[in-house]
Design a protein around this motif. Structure first.
Motif, PDB file in Angstrom:
ATOM      1  N   PRO A   1      -6.834   5.379   8.056  1.00  8.67           N
ATOM      2  CA  PRO A   1      -5.594   4.825   7.495  1.00  8.67           C
ATOM      3  C   PRO A   1      -5.758   4.522   6.014  1.00  8.67           C
ATOM      4  N   PHE A   2      -4.690   4.773   5.258  1.00 12.40           N
ATOM      5  CA  PHE A   2      -4.732   4.590   3.805  1.00 12.40           C
ATOM      6  C   PHE A   2      -3.495   3.820   3.360  1.00 12.40           C
ATOM      7  N   GLY A   3      -3.720   2.757   2.605  1.00  9.49           N
ATOM      8  CA  GLY A   3      -2.592   2.008   2.057  1.00  9.49           C
ATOM      9  C   GLY A   3      -3.056   0.639   1.633  1.00  9.49           C
TER      10      GLY A   3
ATOM     11  N   ILE B   1      10.999  13.163   1.592  1.00  9.75           N
ATOM     12  CA  ILE B   1       9.623  12.978   1.107  1.00  9.75           C
ATOM     13  C   ILE B   1       9.645  12.988  -0.421  1.00  9.75           C
ATOM     14  N   ILE B   2       9.207  11.903  -1.044  1.00  8.58           N
ATOM     15  CA  ILE B   2       9.196  11.798  -2.512  1.00  8.58           C
ATOM     16  C   ILE B   2       7.768  11.483  -2.955  1.00  8.58           C
ATOM     17  N   THR B   3       7.217  12.330  -3.832  1.00  9.88           N
ATOM     18  CA  THR B   3       5.779  12.224  -4.134  1.00  9.88           C
ATOM     19  C   THR B   3       5.500  12.140  -5.640  1.00  9.88           C
ATOM     20  N   PRO B   4       4.324  11.586  -5.999  1.00  9.92           N
ATOM     21  CA  PRO B   4       3.923  11.464  -7.405  1.00  9.92           C
ATOM     22  C   PRO B   4       3.133  12.699  -7.834  1.00  9.92           C
ATOM     23  N   TRP B   5       2.637  12.685  -9.067  1.00  6.32           N
ATOM     24  CA  TRP B   5       1.978  13.877  -9.618  1.00  6.32           C
ATOM     25  C   TRP B   5       0.460  13.830  -9.521  1.00  6.32           C
ATOM     26  N   ASN B   6      -0.121  12.665  -9.216  1.00  7.87           N
ATOM     27  CA  ASN B   6      -1.578  12.570  -9.412  1.00  7.87           C
ATOM     28  C   ASN B   6      -2.398  13.215  -8.301  1.00  7.87           C
ATOM     29  N   PHE B   7      -1.806  13.355  -7.109  1.00  8.42           N
ATOM     30  CA  PHE B   7      -2.441  14.136  -6.036  1.00  8.42           C
ATOM     31  C   PHE B   7      -1.434  15.178  -5.572  1.00  8.42           C
TER      32      PHE B   7
ATOM     33  N   PHE C   1      11.920  17.799   0.717  1.00 11.54           N
ATOM     34  CA  PHE C   1      10.773  17.429  -0.121  1.00 11.54           C
ATOM     35  C   PHE C   1      11.194  17.443  -1.586  1.00 11.54           C
ATOM     36  N   LYS C   2      11.019  16.261  -2.260  1.00 11.75           N
ATOM     37  CA  LYS C   2      11.293  16.150  -3.708  1.00 11.75           C
ATOM     38  C   LYS C   2       9.976  15.802  -4.391  1.00 11.75           C
ATOM     39  N   PRO C   3       9.298  16.822  -4.948  1.00 10.00           N
ATOM     40  CA  PRO C   3       8.014  16.533  -5.606  1.00 10.00           C
ATOM     41  C   PRO C   3       8.217  15.995  -7.020  1.00 10.00           C
TER      42      PRO C   3
ATOM     43  N   LEU D   1       6.345   2.876   1.850  1.00 10.09           N
ATOM     44  CA  LEU D   1       6.112   2.812   0.406  1.00 10.09           C
ATOM     45  C   LEU D   1       4.621   2.677   0.130  1.00 10.09           C
ATOM     46  N   GLU D   2       4.073   3.618  -0.629  1.00 14.77           N
ATOM     47  CA  GLU D   2       2.675   3.542  -1.086  1.00 14.77           C
ATOM     48  C   GLU D   2       2.737   3.436  -2.599  1.00 14.77           C
ATOM     49  N   LEU D   3       2.361   2.265  -3.136  1.00  5.92           N
ATOM     50  CA  LEU D   3       2.677   1.995  -4.540  1.00  5.92           C
ATOM     51  C   LEU D   3       1.424   1.776  -5.387  1.00  5.92           C
ATOM     52  N   GLY D   4       1.566   0.982  -6.435  1.00  6.98           N
ATOM     53  CA  GLY D   4       0.516   0.878  -7.448  1.00  6.98           C
ATOM     54  C   GLY D   4      -0.725   0.119  -7.013  1.00  6.98           C
ATOM     55  N   GLY D   5      -1.709   0.127  -7.906  1.00  6.35           N
ATOM     56  CA  GLY D   5      -2.950  -0.590  -7.630  1.00  6.35           C
ATOM     57  C   GLY D   5      -3.559  -1.146  -8.904  1.00  6.35           C
TER      58      GLY D   5
ATOM     59  N   GLU E   1      -2.322  -5.921 -14.626  1.00  9.63           N
ATOM     60  CA  GLU E   1      -1.269  -4.907 -14.501  1.00  9.63           C
ATOM     61  C   GLU E   1      -1.869  -3.505 -14.446  1.00  9.63           C
ATOM     62  N   GLU E   2      -1.182  -2.634 -13.697  1.00  9.39           N
ATOM     63  CA  GLU E   2      -1.671  -1.256 -13.580  1.00  9.39           C
ATOM     64  C   GLU E   2      -1.490  -0.524 -14.920  1.00  9.39           C
ATOM     65  N   ILE E   3      -2.532   0.178 -15.375  1.00  9.36           N
ATOM     66  CA  ILE E   3      -2.445   0.939 -16.632  1.00  9.36           C
ATOM     67  C   ILE E   3      -2.343   2.438 -16.326  1.00  9.36           C
TER      68      ILE E   3
ATOM     69  N   ARG F   1      -5.699   7.481 -10.736  1.00  2.78           N
ATOM     70  CA  ARG F   1      -5.618   7.418  -9.275  1.00  2.78           C
ATOM     71  C   ARG F   1      -5.041   6.064  -8.915  1.00  2.78           C
ATOM     72  N   CYS F   2      -4.290   6.024  -7.822  1.00  2.00           N
ATOM     73  CA  CYS F   2      -3.800   4.715  -7.374  1.00  2.00           C
ATOM     74  C   CYS F   2      -4.984   3.830  -6.998  1.00  2.00           C
ATOM     75  N   THR F   3      -6.132   4.439  -6.677  1.00  2.00           N
ATOM     76  CA  THR F   3      -7.319   3.675  -6.300  1.00  2.00           C
ATOM     77  C   THR F   3      -8.339   3.581  -7.451  1.00  2.00           C
TER      78      THR F   3
ATOM     79  N   SER G   1       9.710   8.633   3.005  1.00  2.00           N
ATOM     80  CA  SER G   1       8.307   8.338   2.737  1.00  2.00           C
ATOM     81  C   SER G   1       8.084   8.549   1.248  1.00  2.00           C
ATOM     82  N   PHE G   2       7.709   7.477   0.567  1.00  2.00           N
ATOM     83  CA  PHE G   2       7.614   7.494  -0.896  1.00  2.00           C
ATOM     84  C   PHE G   2       6.228   7.059  -1.339  1.00  2.00           C
ATOM     85  N   THR G   3       5.635   7.787  -2.276  1.00  2.00           N
ATOM     86  CA  THR G   3       4.447   7.317  -2.991  1.00  2.00           C
ATOM     87  C   THR G   3       4.756   7.393  -4.471  1.00  2.00           C
ATOM     88  N   GLY G   4       4.486   6.300  -5.179  1.00  2.00           N
ATOM     89  CA  GLY G   4       4.754   6.263  -6.615  1.00  2.00           C
ATOM     90  C   GLY G   4       4.569   4.856  -7.129  1.00  2.00           C
ATOM     91  N   SER G   5       5.259   4.545  -8.213  1.00  2.00           N
ATOM     92  CA  SER G   5       5.058   3.243  -8.851  1.00  2.00           C
ATOM     93  C   SER G   5       5.758   2.134  -8.066  1.00  2.00           C
ATOM     94  N   SER G   6       5.266   0.918  -8.239  1.00  2.00           N
ATOM     95  CA  SER G   6       5.880  -0.234  -7.569  1.00  2.00           C
ATOM     96  C   SER G   6       7.302  -0.454  -8.084  1.00  2.00           C
TER      97      SER G   6
HETATM   98  P1  NAD Z   1       6.914   7.336 -10.186  1.00  2.00           P
HETATM   99  O1  NAD Z   1       7.275   6.129  -9.391  1.00  2.00           O
HETATM  100  O2  NAD Z   1       7.374   7.408 -11.582  1.00  2.00           O
HETATM  101  O3  NAD Z   1       7.477   8.650  -9.464  1.00  2.00           O
HETATM  102  C1  NAD Z   1       7.158   8.988  -8.137  1.00  2.00           C
HETATM  103  C2  NAD Z   1       8.223   9.916  -7.584  1.00  2.00           C
HETATM  104  O4  NAD Z   1       9.448   9.200  -7.474  1.00  2.00           O
HETATM  105  C3  NAD Z   1       8.520  11.128  -8.456  1.00  2.00           C
HETATM  106  O5  NAD Z   1       8.774  12.244  -7.629  1.00  2.00           O
HETATM  107  C4  NAD Z   1       9.777  10.711  -9.195  1.00  2.00           C
HETATM  108  O6  NAD Z   1      10.566  11.798  -9.633  1.00  2.00           O
HETATM  109  C5  NAD Z   1      10.494   9.915  -8.128  1.00  2.00           C
HETATM  110  N1  NAD Z   1      11.466   8.924  -8.613  1.00  2.00           N
HETATM  111  C6  NAD Z   1      11.468   8.289  -9.809  1.00  2.00           C
HETATM  112  N2  NAD Z   1      12.518   7.450  -9.877  1.00  2.00           N
HETATM  113  C7  NAD Z   1      13.184   7.547  -8.715  1.00  2.00           C
HETATM  114  C8  NAD Z   1      14.354   6.919  -8.182  1.00  2.00           C
HETATM  115  N3  NAD Z   1      15.038   6.009  -8.869  1.00  2.00           N
HETATM  116  N4  NAD Z   1      14.737   7.253  -6.935  1.00  2.00           N
HETATM  117  C9  NAD Z   1      14.040   8.144  -6.217  1.00  2.00           C
HETATM  118  N5  NAD Z   1      12.949   8.788  -6.660  1.00  2.00           N
HETATM  119  C10 NAD Z   1      12.513   8.481  -7.894  1.00  2.00           C
HETATM  120  O7  NAD Z   1       5.318   7.472 -10.071  1.00  2.00           O
HETATM  121  P2  NAD Z   1       4.371   8.560 -10.752  1.00  2.00           P
HETATM  122  O8  NAD Z   1       4.285   8.270 -12.215  1.00  2.00           O
HETATM  123  O9  NAD Z   1       4.745   9.929 -10.317  1.00  2.00           O
HETATM  124  O10 NAD Z   1       2.970   8.205 -10.046  1.00  2.00           O
HETATM  125  C11 NAD Z   1       2.143   7.180 -10.477  1.00  2.00           C
HETATM  126  C12 NAD Z   1       2.313   5.941  -9.609  1.00  2.00           C
HETATM  127  O11 NAD Z   1       2.104   6.290  -8.250  1.00  2.00           O
HETATM  128  C13 NAD Z   1       1.275   4.875  -9.917  1.00  2.00           C
HETATM  129  O12 NAD Z   1       1.902   3.608  -9.906  1.00  2.00           O
HETATM  130  C14 NAD Z   1       0.291   5.005  -8.757  1.00  2.00           C
HETATM  131  O13 NAD Z   1      -0.437   3.836  -8.472  1.00  2.00           O
HETATM  132  C15 NAD Z   1       1.202   5.375  -7.647  1.00  2.00           C
HETATM  133  N6  NAD Z   1       0.451   6.029  -6.563  1.00  2.00           N
HETATM  134  C16 NAD Z   1       0.249   5.328  -5.410  1.00  2.00           C
HETATM  135  C17 NAD Z   1      -0.489   5.896  -4.377  1.00  2.00           C
HETATM  136  C18 NAD Z   1      -0.694   5.163  -3.081  1.00  2.00           C
HETATM  137  O14 NAD Z   1      -0.981   5.799  -2.077  1.00  2.00           O
HETATM  138  N7  NAD Z   1      -0.578   3.848  -3.042  1.00  2.00           N
HETATM  139  C19 NAD Z   1      -1.002   7.184  -4.531  1.00  2.00           C
HETATM  140  C20 NAD Z   1      -0.789   7.864  -5.733  1.00  2.00           C
HETATM  141  C21 NAD Z   1      -0.047   7.285  -6.743  1.00  2.00           C
END
Ligand code: NAD
Length: 495
Positions: free
Chosen positions: A451-453, A147-153, A174-176, A249-253, A384-386, A283-285, A225-230
């Motif tokens: 459902p969310f995505g 499980i790999i998660t972002p910081w915003n939630f 879990f890798k936060p 993968l749950e990514l940018g918006g 582009e996402e800011i 927020r991603c949304t 399961s990953f949420t973060g940047s595209s």
């Molecule tokens: P990020 O992609 O920089 O990091 C997310 C997670 O991935 C962090 O835990 C980070 O340490 C890890 N990570 C970074 N590089 C990695 C790699 N090479 N391999 C494995 N893990 C790696 O994103 P962020 O800055 O934490 O969050 C902001 C982004 O998340 C925005 O793009 C936002 O839209 C997106 N987001 C999407 C949703 C969604 O549900 N669609 C929800 C919240 C945030």
């Protein structure tokens, strides 16, 4: 003295094997160190995966209703700790207390949903084409979930993943995100207090490259399961594709709110202020674009700029604050970069556009709420996402152009249309290429049981939340039971 935190690996709280640490500071006040955390590496990660693998056989055989009972206790403990942990979340990542309470509440809702799911996890029974034969399908756990998660939630997103993963009978590593490690640690404490077997949940703090990458590549990790940047999502997709791993993968918006000429303007104004500047636009949304019908464009813009000018920046713990800080220096640089891009592209900077440094704000990552007008669909600030408090306003002549402009981005997460015309509303629901469309509501505000995505480059087709996330964290198994006492050949004996 700052609080010292540890990893949780193989049933024990431990430091990183290499002994290194990192600090996490309050983005509203750099003088405040929220905690010191282990800077882990591959050795720690390997130990965590080995423990999760070891715990899997016993956990997968624990009846799902019993797993659900533990989730009920998780929810109950979360309720008791709501205020304490919401305040910690605001200190870690900055958003205002009302919003961290909401983020936390989503975790509580997700726990109770998971609890009920322990008595569902439905399969199907289907008639056989042959006599005296019984056909059924059921949902099976998969193994070790990374499980790999972002910081915003910091609470909601980990719970969206970890609770269904565990409920389905998987074990977890879990890798936060490194910006919110304290919240992640508290969540693991709660899971343990509720009765999750210690080796079934493992927590490894550290960077994406040192912990995230080995987690994805580890042969004993069955799903990610990953949420973060595209950008990072693409790396994860290609890396895990090499081993045919299941990946969500749950990514940018790049979300937009449309305001039609028949909309209730006051309502639409509340929506865009909340959508664009809630969570400081991180927020991603978040509403990053505002698409205005030409007939109401000038009037609405005046109302908008008036409200934006009144937004109060500050520490999210203060009741008086409307907008908290940006999470860190790198994020504020991204915002500054895009504000420059917008000006170079010829958009008009109508308000904001600079770092806020007055008084106490000088000690944090504060950026003034910013609005660009005269934005055109081809500009980068329109596509582009800011991920900050920056809103781009575009003008359109009718509903078709509004939807075309909204769809003109690689992303497809959330969207909104304000209108009193039911024909416009249903057209939006049908034609907008996003996973979520709100009618007369802001682009933010997903509910835990839905459902969310997103579509397009916002993800790879999976959905978190609701019933759909249970499909990701389990595998369909089919069983045929032949009680005829003889060989029966499907597709042959019955034709
Ligand atoms: P990020 O992609 O920089 O990091 C997310 C997670 O991935 C962090 O835990 C980070 O340490 C890890 N990570 C970074 N590089 C990695 C790699 N090479 N391999 C494995 N893990 C790696 O994103 P962020 O800055 O934490 O969050 C902001 C982004 O998340 C925005 O793009 C936002 O839209 C997106 N987001 C999407 C949703 C969604 O549900 N669609 C929800 C919240 C945030």
């Amino acid at each position: 003295m700052a609080d010292k935190y540890q990893n949780f690996i193989n049933g024990e709280w431990v430091d990183a094997a290499g002994g290194e640490t990192f600090e996490n500071r309050n983005p509203a006040n750099w003088d405040e160190v929220v905690g010191v955390f282990p800077k882990s590496g591959e050795e720690d990660l390997n130990a965590a995966v080995a423990a999760a693998r070891e715990a899997y056989d016993e956990w997968r055989l624990t009846p799902a209703p019993e797993r659900g009972n533990i989730m009920k206790r998780v929810g109950d403990i979360m309720v008791q700790r709501k205020e304490e942990l919401s305040r910690l979340m605001t200190r870690e990542m900055g958003k205002v207390l009302a919003e961290t309470r909401g983020d936390y509440q989503e975790g509580i809702d997700t726990a109770y949903y998971a609890s009920g799911e322990g008595r569902r996890l439905f399969g199907h029974t289907v008639p056989s084409e042959l006599p005296n034969k019984f056909n059924m399908s059921m949902r099976m756990p998969i193994g070790v979930a990374g499980i790999i998660t972002p910081w915003n939630f910091p609470m909601a997103i980990p719970t969206w993943k970890i609770f269904p993963a565990l409920l389905c009978g998987n074990t977890v590593v879990f890798k936060p995100a490194s910006d919110v490690p304290a919240t992640a640690t508290k969540l693991v404490e709660i899971l343990l207090d509720a009765g999750i077997p210690p080796k079934a949940i493992n927590l490894v703090h550290g960077s994406g490259s040192k912990v995230g990458t080995p987690l994805i590549k580890h042969p004993d990790v069955d799903l990610i399961s990953f949420t973060g940047s595209s950008e990072v999502g693409k790396i994860i997709s290609s890396e895990s594709g090499k081993d045919l791993k299941r990946v969500s993968l749950e990514l940018g918006g790049k979300n937009a709110q449309i305001v039609m000429d028949d909309a209730k303007l006051d309502l639409a104004l509340d929506g865009v202020i909340w959508g664009a500047f809630g969570t400081t636009g991180q927020r991603c949304t978040a509403t990053s674009r505002l698409i205005l019908h030409e007939k109401i464009h000038d009037e609405f813009l005046e109302m908008l700029l008036d409200r934006v000018a009144k937004l109060r920046l500050g520490d999210g713990l203060l009741e008086s604050t409307d907008v908290g800080p940006v999470v860190n220096e790198s994020q504020i640089k991204t915002v500054e970069y895009y504000v420059n891009v917008g000006q170079q592209e010829g958009a008009k900077l109508a308000i904001g556009g600079e770092v806020a440094k007055d008084g106490d704000l000088a000690k944090g990552w504060f950026y003034k709420p910013t609005v660009f007008t005269r934005v055109t669909p081809e500009m980068r600030i329109a596509k582009e996402e800011i991920f900050g408090p920056v809103l781009s306003v575009l003008k359109v002549k009718d509903v078709k152009e509004a939807i075309d402009v909204l769809n003109n981005t690689e992303y497809g997460l959330s969207s909104s249309m304000y209108t009193q015309d039911i024909n416009n509303a249903f057209r939006a629901i049908r034609d907008i290429q996003c996973g979520i469309t709100y009618i007369n509501g802001a682009t933010i505000g997903a509910e835990a049981h839905m459902p969310f995505g997103g579509m397009k480059n916002t993800g790879n087709g999976h959905r978190e939340g609701g019933w759909t996330v249970y499909e990701f964290f389990s595998e369909v198994k089919v069983a045929y039971v032949d009680f005829s006492g003889k060989l029966q050949r499907a597709q042959i004996d019955n034709y």
